[in-house]
Design a protein around this motif. Structure first.
Motif, PDB file in Angstrom:
ATOM      1  N   ILE A 100     -10.055  40.204 -13.909  1.00 36.02           N
ATOM      2  CA  ILE A 100     -10.963  39.204 -14.359  1.00 36.02           C
ATOM      3  C   ILE A 100     -11.089  38.278 -13.638  1.00 36.02           C
ATOM      4  CG2 ILE A 100     -11.681  37.898 -16.303  1.00 36.02           C
ATOM      5  CD1 ILE A 100     -10.269  39.676 -18.074  1.00 36.02           C
ATOM      6  N   LEU A 101      -9.938  37.419 -13.152  1.00 42.75           N
ATOM      7  CA  LEU A 101     -10.050  36.226 -12.575  1.00 42.75           C
ATOM      8  C   LEU A 101     -10.248  36.323 -10.879  1.00 42.75           C
ATOM      9  CD1 LEU A 101      -7.100  34.466 -14.462  1.00 42.75           C
ATOM     10  CD2 LEU A 101      -9.437  33.779 -14.445  1.00 42.75           C
ATOM     11  N   LYS A 102      -9.781  37.394 -10.432  1.00 40.32           N
ATOM     12  CA  LYS A 102      -9.851  37.889  -9.000  1.00 40.32           C
ATOM     13  C   LYS A 102      -8.945  36.783  -8.127  1.00 40.32           C
ATOM     14  CE  LYS A 102     -14.665  38.436  -8.755  1.00 40.32           C
ATOM     15  NZ  LYS A 102     -15.783  38.463  -8.134  1.00 40.32           N
ATOM     16  N   ASP A 103      -7.981  36.501  -8.800  1.00 36.73           N
ATOM     17  CA  ASP A 103      -7.060  35.447  -8.406  1.00 36.73           C
ATOM     18  C   ASP A 103      -5.674  35.882  -8.750  1.00 36.73           C
ATOM     19  OD1 ASP A 103      -7.153  32.370  -6.785  1.00 36.73           O
ATOM     20  OD2 ASP A 103      -5.277  32.880  -8.113  1.00 36.73           O
ATOM     21  N   ALA A 104      -4.572  36.231  -7.952  1.00 34.71           N
ATOM     22  CA  ALA A 104      -3.342  36.653  -8.186  1.00 34.71           C
ATOM     23  C   ALA A 104      -2.596  35.354  -9.073  1.00 34.71           C
ATOM     24  CB  ALA A 104      -2.394  37.186  -7.115  1.00 34.71           C
ATOM     25  N   HIS A 105      -2.728  33.943  -8.328  1.00 29.69           N
ATOM     26  CA  HIS A 105      -2.031  32.971  -8.933  1.00 29.69           C
ATOM     27  C   HIS A 105      -2.619  32.508 -10.150  1.00 29.69           C
ATOM     28  CE1 HIS A 105       0.190  32.586  -4.968  1.00 29.69           C
ATOM     29  NE2 HIS A 105      -0.914  32.566  -4.457  1.00 29.69           N
ATOM     30  N   LEU A 106      -3.957  32.607 -10.155  1.00 31.55           N
ATOM     31  CA  LEU A 106      -4.317  32.045 -11.673  1.00 31.55           C
ATOM     32  C   LEU A 106      -3.925  32.945 -12.621  1.00 31.55           C
ATOM     33  CD1 LEU A 106      -7.918  30.676 -10.780  1.00 31.55           C
ATOM     34  CD2 LEU A 106      -6.293  29.354 -11.857  1.00 31.55           C
ATOM     35  N   ALA A 107      -3.810  34.332 -12.109  1.00 28.84           N
ATOM     36  CA  ALA A 107      -3.566  35.435 -13.126  1.00 28.84           C
ATOM     37  C   ALA A 107      -2.045  35.016 -13.946  1.00 28.84           C
ATOM     38  CB  ALA A 107      -3.527  37.008 -12.451  1.00 28.84           C
ATOM     39  N   GLU A 108      -1.252  34.812 -13.008  1.00 25.38           N
ATOM     40  CA  GLU A 108       0.144  34.263 -13.405  1.00 25.38           C
ATOM     41  C   GLU A 108      -0.080  33.253 -14.494  1.00 25.38           C
ATOM     42  OE1 GLU A 108       3.129  35.173 -12.271  1.00 25.38           O
ATOM     43  OE2 GLU A 108       2.216  36.739 -10.937  1.00 25.38           O
ATOM     44  N   ASP A 109      -0.832  32.201 -14.083  1.00 22.11           N
ATOM     45  CA  ASP A 109      -1.064  31.125 -15.163  1.00 22.11           C
ATOM     46  C   ASP A 109      -1.586  31.564 -16.325  1.00 22.11           C
ATOM     47  OD1 ASP A 109       0.003  29.345 -13.314  1.00 22.11           O
ATOM     48  OD2 ASP A 109      -2.148  28.723 -12.666  1.00 22.11           O
ATOM     49  N   ALA A 110      -2.513  32.369 -16.170  1.00 23.03           N
ATOM     50  CA  ALA A 110      -3.138  33.111 -17.633  1.00 23.03           C
ATOM     51  C   ALA A 110      -2.246  33.764 -18.201  1.00 23.03           C
ATOM     52  CB  ALA A 110      -4.544  33.859 -17.150  1.00 23.03           C
ATOM     53  N   VAL A 111      -1.673  34.677 -17.636  1.00 18.46           N
ATOM     54  CA  VAL A 111      -0.580  35.446 -18.514  1.00 18.46           C
ATOM     55  C   VAL A 111       0.392  34.440 -19.273  1.00 18.46           C
ATOM     56  CG1 VAL A 111       1.385  37.116 -18.169  1.00 18.46           C
ATOM     57  CG2 VAL A 111      -0.798  37.532 -16.909  1.00 18.46           C
ATOM     58  N   GLN A 112       1.046  34.012 -18.673  1.00 18.10           N
ATOM     59  CA  GLN A 112       2.011  32.615 -19.152  1.00 18.10           C
ATOM     60  C   GLN A 112       1.413  31.869 -20.263  1.00 18.10           C
ATOM     61  OE1 GLN A 112       4.724  30.618 -16.652  1.00 18.10           O
ATOM     62  NE2 GLN A 112       4.840  28.738 -17.760  1.00 18.10           N
ATOM     63  N   GLU A 113       0.045  31.704 -20.052  1.00 17.97           N
ATOM     64  CA  GLU A 113      -0.690  30.987 -21.085  1.00 17.97           C
ATOM     65  C   GLU A 113      -0.910  31.672 -22.425  1.00 17.97           C
ATOM     66  OE1 GLU A 113      -1.239  27.492 -20.417  1.00 17.97           O
ATOM     67  OE2 GLU A 113      -1.876  27.297 -22.457  1.00 17.97           O
ATOM     68  N   THR A 114      -1.124  33.078 -22.158  1.00 23.52           N
ATOM     69  CA  THR A 114      -1.573  33.888 -22.964  1.00 23.52           C
ATOM     70  C   THR A 114      -0.086  34.091 -24.029  1.00 23.52           C
ATOM     71  OG1 THR A 114      -3.169  35.196 -21.614  1.00 23.52           O
ATOM     72  CG2 THR A 114      -2.133  36.277 -23.466  1.00 23.52           C
ATOM     73  N   PHE A 115       0.963  34.369 -23.104  1.00 27.76           N
ATOM     74  CA  PHE A 115       2.112  34.523 -24.319  1.00 27.76           C
ATOM     75  C   PHE A 115       2.520  33.271 -25.093  1.00 27.76           C
ATOM     76  CE2 PHE A 115       2.482  38.538 -21.515  1.00 27.76           C
ATOM     77  CZ  PHE A 115       2.911  39.384 -22.551  1.00 27.76           C
ATOM     78  N   ILE A 116       2.285  32.037 -24.454  1.00 26.54           N
ATOM     79  CA  ILE A 116       2.340  30.815 -25.260  1.00 26.54           C
ATOM     80  C   ILE A 116       1.650  30.819 -26.473  1.00 26.54           C
ATOM     81  CG2 ILE A 116       2.204  28.430 -25.228  1.00 26.54           C
ATOM     82  CD1 ILE A 116       2.894  28.298 -22.214  1.00 26.54           C
ATOM     83  N   LYS A 117       0.386  31.332 -26.156  1.00 28.49           N
ATOM     84  CA  LYS A 117      -0.661  31.384 -27.292  1.00 28.49           C
ATOM     85  C   LYS A 117      -0.277  32.448 -28.513  1.00 28.49           C
ATOM     86  CE  LYS A 117      -4.755  29.825 -25.030  1.00 28.49           C
ATOM     87  NZ  LYS A 117      -5.797  30.080 -24.487  1.00 28.49           N
TER      88      LYS A 117
END
Lengths: 169, 377
Positions: free
Chosen positions: A31-48
């Motif tokens: 979705i983001l087309k960015d591996a580093h941002l995907a890391e952030d997104a996954v961590q943020e997802t699991f925090i939520k």
């Protein structure tokens, strides 16, 4: 915070991370087309997810719930000034080195999917990659099933046109 | 190619191409740690220093405050720092010989100081808040907010030359100023999308004078402080490959009191919350699709989730018969400062910062795509 702490919640989080981490990371990356941002997104997802465990009402499946949070987290990231004004997106060729080589035809399909407009790309990824039903996608994206059909059909046409037209784009 | 073939090939390609993305074995632990660390931020109470600032604001003499507010209103919402713009064509550099782009007509209206003070004066924060980032000093001079939007006047200074932002008059009309790729600082309001309008005449080589307009992703209730996140490093932030070397500071903005909004509703349940400087539109599918059809006959545009593009025309009609055309895509008029769609918990809201102050209590109705929204308070 106290209401979500405790061994049961921790174990439940570990189970969810174990089960969904890989596919959510890949989904966010596409979705983001960015591996580093995907890391952030996954961590943020699991925090939520961790914070929201007590409020998950099981009206949708666990997978739908997590995917919905992940997609919304990606959307939040894409709305941010950081994303809009600092171009961190990478070409598919720059993604982390693959463990085994994929065929040129399959890679071409993936490239075309990543080039779809966001609205079509989300639906395509949820339908074809997350194997979600139209109803589940509807619950995830808050879009009527009829509109998901339209977006899917438009995406299918675009993909077929490009693939059968010899990748002129 | 059948659905099964697309599914199989996409799975194969994605799984192989993305197999280099490593799972994080410590993710669960990291999540629990971060959730605990961040919790106080999420429920941040105002610090003692912020309380002192608020008390300070209350102690400022009324006359002085009113004078400061008048300047703030004129600069941020009025025509003092900006002139009306006619529809015009510009060649935008796209690296391929330029792209012709039609810019919309914009009209600015200054409200009289007394009315502006009555509408939002009590909620304006005008005690400066300063954030230091390397050699850059960011100072929030004034701020005012409602549940949908926050508007700030600020300066960004660097005695060695302020070059963190890219800005121009044309960018003011387009997407606003943005951070340079080699900027070593970055700041934003949490859970908000924004545009930065730079006062070209009021800025110098070492000090950028700007107005920051943002809309919140979700309603920010009255009594809560918006949070400014500032980041900086001793090298360009874009050069960092991870969090190491990146300093992050969060600063509550003491614009705690929200300006009230007035509710308007259409027959089909679509809603608008109007404040003197912002508007939140929550469309229903019918209203949204009608707008999409007005903009384009393209079936793909017929989406249910409100899209800013489907807001073909928004007009506020006042009791005295006067009107404020907020958007008219057909007439190429854009009297917003900033607009962002797909917001709110259900991603159904579009939030707009208006380019002037209005009196919500004098609005007789609001027309969106020809559908009337009547006061529902």
């Amino acid at each position: 915070m106290d209401d979500v702490k405790g061994p049961d919640t921790s174990k439940e989080l570990e189970r969810l991370v174990q089960t969904y981490q890989t596919q959510l990371r890949r989904l966010c990356c596409m979705i983001l087309k960015d591996a580093h941002l995907a890391e952030d997104a996954v961590q943020e997802t699991f925090i939520k997810v961790y914070r929201g465990m007590q409020t998950f009402r099981q009206e949708s499946s666990e997978k739908t719930w997590l995917t919905r949070i992940a997609v919304n987290t990606c959307r939040d990231l894409m709305r941010s000034r950081w994303f809009r004004h600092v171009d961190l997106s990478v070409d598919i060729a720059d993604l982390p080195e693959e463990a085994c080589e994929s065929s040129p035809e399959d890679t071409a399909l993936l490239e075309l999917v990543l080039r779809l407009p966001l609205k079509q790309r989300e639906v395509v990824l949820l339908y074809y990659y997350q194997n979600m039903t139209m109803q589940e996608i509807s619950e995830t994206l808050h879009i009527a099933v009829s509109n998901i059909s339209r977006r899917l059909e438009s995406a299918r046409k675009a993909l077929r046109r490009q693939l059968e037209g010899g990748m002129e784009a | 190619m059948t659905d099964q073939e697309i599914r199989a090939r996409l799975h194969k390609a994605a799984d192989q191409k993305l197999s280099g993305l490593q799972d994080d074995p410590w993710l669960a632990q990291r999540v629990m740690n971060r959730a605990e660390e961040e919790e106080p931020v999420m429920k941040k109470k105002l610090s003692l220093s912020v309380v002192f600032v608020l008390v300070g604001i209350l102690l400022v003499g009324t006359a002085l405050a009113a004078a400061i507010h008048t300047d703030f209103f004129n600069r941020v919402f009025g025509g003092e720092t900006r002139k009306d713009v006619a529809e015009h064509v510009e060649i935008i550099d796209n690296g391929k010989g330029g792209l012709e782009s039609l810019f919309p007509r914009r009209e600015y209206v200054t409200m009289d100081a007394e009315t502006a003070e009555r509408l939002i004066g009590a909620q304006v924060m005008s005690e400066p808040v300063t954030v230091q980032m390397n050699h850059h000093t960011l100072t929030i001079l004034s701020a005012v907010r409602d549940e949908n939007a926050l508007v700030m006047e600020m300066t960004l200074e660097n005695p060695e030359g302020e070059n963190a932002l890219v800005f121009s008059q044309l960018l003011n009309e387009e997407k606003g100023a943005y951070f340079a790729n080699d900027a070593d600082i970055f700041f934003c309001v949490d859970r908000a999308a924004e545009m930065m309008w730079v006062d070209m005449e009021g800025s110098t080589d070492t000090c950028v004078h700007l107005y920051y307009y943002c809309v919140f992703f979700d309603d920010l209730p009255d009594g809560e402080a918006p949070v400014l996140t500032a980041m900086y490093a001793d090298q360009p932030l874009s050069a960092l490959t991870d969090d190491r070397g990146r300093h992050v500071e969060e600063t509550p903005i003491p614009a705690v009191q929200a300006v009230r909004t007035r509710a308007f509703a259409a027959e089909d349940g679509a809603q608008i919350a109007l404040s003197p400087f912002s508007m939140k539109v929550t469309l229903t599918p019918a209203c949204n699709e009608r707008g999409a059809a007005m903009v384009s006959g393209d079936e793909e545009q017929m989406i249910v989730v409100p899209d800013p593009d489907s807001l073909a025309r928004i007009e506020i009609v006042f009791e005295d018969g006067s009107t404020y055309t907020v958007i008219d895509q057909g007439g190429n008029i854009d009297n917003t400062v900033y607009l962002c769609g797909g917001l709110g918990e259900e991603a159904l809201d579009t939030r707009i910062v208006l380019n002037r102050l209005v009196e919500p209590e004098k609005a007789a109705k609001i027309l969106i795509n020809g559908i009337a929204f009547i006061c529902a308070d």
